[in-house]
Design an enzyme around this catalytic site. Structure first.
Site, PDB file in Angstrom:
ATOM      1  N   ARG A   1       2.974   1.444  -6.943  1.00  0.00           N
ATOM      2  CA  ARG A   1       4.003   0.601  -6.339  1.00  0.00           C
ATOM      3  C   ARG A   1       5.338   0.765  -7.051  1.00  0.00           C
ATOM      4  NH1 ARG A   1       2.406  -4.479  -7.552  1.00  0.00           N
ATOM      5  NH2 ARG A   1       0.590  -3.758  -8.730  1.00  0.00           N
TER       6      ARG A   1
ATOM      7  N   HIS B   1      -5.541  -8.582 -10.972  1.00  0.00           N
ATOM      8  CA  HIS B   1      -4.624  -7.496 -10.628  1.00  0.00           C
ATOM      9  C   HIS B   1      -4.581  -7.376  -9.107  1.00  0.00           C
ATOM     10  CE1 HIS B   1      -2.738  -3.565 -10.417  1.00  0.00           C
ATOM     11  NE2 HIS B   1      -2.493  -3.623 -11.705  1.00  0.00           N
TER      12      HIS B   1
END
Length: 400
Positions: free
Chosen positions: A188, A165
């Site tokens: 994000r 990740h």
């Protein structure tokens, strides 16, 4: 010394005057009896006491840190499963005793192996280049279910496919820790951007996880591009790190429930405006301003920017408040695992099912291929978990 009165005061103080004192009294007065019930009825070892935040004394019970040993599955004469073995420990003598639990069906939902750390195991065997990376998994994620099933002849698939990740939080007071909090994808997704240590963007933040992680490794590993908390005068922290920055608009979109948790944990900090943000990140203010203004111009144009980003959830320049943290790529999920079919039967290399052995979740392999799509892990647990439950009930009832 702890006391009922002290526990009550701590609880009411934490409630900031809004706690119902009658309910607090019930909670505190019955606490000892309730913990004892857990210990006696379920034979739980809860003798370790910890003093958590807001408590004036150690009073939170937990189990001691132990490395559990995977116990074998019981094999039937026909090669199927006949149950499993489990272990209990006598709290008085500390002696372990094994027991057999006979069953026509066993469902494995034991997770992956991304918490092995630097210990020998599946990670060092199948993905040695990832050994030493921090992980969002705890040290319990060591592939125990894989060991149990392969002993009965189960086939493993895609074991070299381990998802990294792109955003795990780096804590200022523990930069080298091997277990990290996940910086949620939604940070994000709602407008957070990634910057290198010079204050420049280097990736489409909404690209796939593998590509974003690769970009952090490529652009944020050098001494002058790797983000850090403050200036310590020494090299510390992960081998690659970037700044995660949200404007107030992006923070509003993300929500302050989780953001507040990140702040309390020391993972996210606030900055009042661009000048304070530049100071906190130790980057040139003019470079940072240009980065944010360039981002907003691309957002306003409706066209993809030079990094290929075409979705710009929130404006970045001219915010009154910014939120920022340091992130690093982390081991997160194992795409590989036990070969299984859509009915959750665990399969041998021949393609035949091991009778009575079912599996669901991260312990399985073959679904996600080289890179799992965000959100599909919990969906996988529900879809195949329900299927495994249905099949287990049918098998147990002799319907199949």
């Amino acid at each position: 010394m702890d006391s009922v009165e002290a526990f009550s005061r701590d609880t009411e103080r934490s409630g900031q005057g809004r706690s119902n004192t009658t309910l607090v009294s019930k909670l505190v007065q019955d606490s000892t009896e309730s913990v004892a019930w857990l210990q006696q009825e379920f034979e739980l070892d809860l003798d370790v006491l910890a003093q958590l935040g807001g408590h004036s004394a150690p009073r939170t019970h937990r189990r001691p840190e132990k490395n559990g040993k995977p116990q074998p599955l019981l094999a039937a004469n026909d090669g199927g499963v006949a149950g499993t073995v489990y272990e209990t420990v006598d709290t008085t003598t500390q002696r372990a005793q094994q027991h057999q639990l006979l069953s026509d069906v066993v469902v494995l939902a034991t997770g992956g192996f991304a918490g092995e750390g630097t210990r020998p195991g599946f990670l060092s065997q199948y993905a040695p280049h990832l050994v030493g990376l921090a992980s969002t998994n705890g040290p319990f994620a060591t592939g125990d279910g894989l060991q149990m099933a392969t002993a009965l002849g189960a086939e493993l698939v895609d074991m070299d496919q381990v998802q990294v990740h792109p955003t795990g939080f780096v804590k200022a007071d523990d930069p080298d820790g091997l277990t990290k909090f996940l910086a949620a994808e939604a940070l994000r997704g709602e407008g957070g951007i990634l910057l290198d240590a010079s204050g420049k963007r280097f990736v489409n933040e909404l690209d796939t996880r593998d590509r974003v992680a690769d970009a952090v490794f490529h652009h944020c590993a050098a001494r002058n591009t790797r983000a850090q908390h403050g200036s310590t005068g020494r090299e510390e922290g992960p081998r690659a790190a970037a700044f995660l920055v949200l404007s107030q608009t992006a923070a509003d979109r993300f929500g302050y429930g989780a953001l507040g948790f990140y702040e309390r944990m020391g993972l996210i900090s606030r900055a009042a405006g661009l000048t304070e943000l530049a100071t906190a990140l130790r980057v040139d203010k003019s470079v940072l301003r240009q980065t944010l203004e360039t981002y907003d111009r691309a957002r306003d144009s409706g066209e993809p920017d030079e990094l290929g980003k075409s979705v710009f959830p929130a404006a970045m320049a001219a915010a009154d408040v910014y939120f920022w943290g340091v992130i690093t790529p982390v081991l997160h999920y194992c795409m590989g695992g036990l070969r299984f079919d859509s009915a959750t039967h665990v399969l041998r290399s021949s393609g035949t099912a091991i009778r009575g052995l079912l599996a669901a979740g991260e312990v399985t392999g073959g679904l996600h291929g080289a890179n799992r799509l965000g959100g599909n892990s919990l969906l996988e647990c529900v879809v195949f978990g329900r299927e495994a439950g249905r099949r287990a009930a049918e098998l147990a009832a002799g319907a199949l």
